[in-house]
Write a protein that holds these residues in place. Structure first.
Motif: not given
Length: 258
Positions: A83-95
């Motif tokens: 957020y603070f770097a201005g990046i929009q992307r997929i982080t990871t998944i929850a199991i």
């Protein structure tokens, strides 16, 4: 009790929640506000495809978001950094696990640095309190690939499905009878990454060409070569029309396969 694991949800970092919701909903999705996480200073929007869902996550309170530690909060911490770097992307998944204590102990035995099991909660826009137990993996995997995190909800799958349907959260989509089929990971060493995830999820690796595939219930995690060392794309089946969507670094591919 036998340990049962399933792909619960996918976490996606966005910088402007309303803007992201408007984009995906204009393409036939049905994201709705989820609520605030007071401890982390974050908020989210959710879209369900059965019990599997997507979480768009952003910062709601910058002061709170800047101060919580990486340890025990790795997935959320990474989202706040984006957020603070201005990046929009997929982080990871929850199991999702039905026995979080057993899962936690098993991953410790694998040599992973796992955070404490903590109680989580948020209040949804209707005022309903949502509660869960979760833990994060402090270790990064091969080539700094983010690890999954683990969650156990306060009710079993059947009860949750019934409750979510009653709330109108599990519903049809304008884009079709969508469901998430694959997560595509681009990694420098796909064979090793798949091997690590295989041990974590207790599932076999299948090699197809240059890709290494893990089946988790009716879905797949696909590891293929790329320099991003990230989860880069979600593939959906059940779409009325094929489409490729991109928002920031977030990529969705919609297929009309059943």
């Amino acid at each position: 009790m036998t340990e049962i694991l399933n792909w619960d949800h996918t976490m996606i970092d966005v910088t402007n929640l309303d803007e992201a919701m408007n984009y995906f909903n204009s393409k036939g999705f049905e994201f709705t506000p989820g609520g605030n996480h007071e401890y982390w200073g974050t908020k989210n929007a959710l879209d369900y495809f059965g019990l599997n869902y997507i979480e768009l996550l952003t910062v709601a309170n910058k002061e709170k978001a800047r101060v919580f530690p990486y340890q025990n909060n790795s997935g959320i911490y990474d989202a706040v950094e984006d957020y603070f770097a201005g990046i929009q992307r997929i982080t990871t998944i929850a199991i999702r696990t039905n026995n979080i204590e057993k899962t936690h102990s098993r991953l410790e035995e694998l040599g992973l640095d796992v955070g404490n099991i903590t109680n989580g909660k948020r209040v949804d826009p209707t005022g309903k309190l949502i509660q869960w137990k979760s833990f994060y993996v402090n270790s990064e995997l091969v080539n700094f690939l983010p690890a999954p995190f683990f969650i156990q909800w306060g009710s079993d799958d059947n009860q949750r499905h019934e409750n979510l349907e009653k709330q109108g959260l599990i519903k049809s989509h304008p884009a079709g009878d969508l469901f998430v089929k694959q997560a595509i990971f681009n990694v420098v060493d796909p064979k090793e990454a798949a091997k690590q995830w295989s041990a974590i999820l207790q599932t076999e690796v299948h090699n197809e060409g240059d890709s290494y595939i893990l089946n988790i219930s009716d879905k797949q995690l696909v590891f293929t070569f790329g320099k991003e060392n990230r989860l880069v794309k979600l593939v959906f089946h059940g779409a009325k029309l094929p489409a490729k969507l991109q928002f920031g670094q977030i990529n969705f591919e919609l297929l009309n396969e059943k």
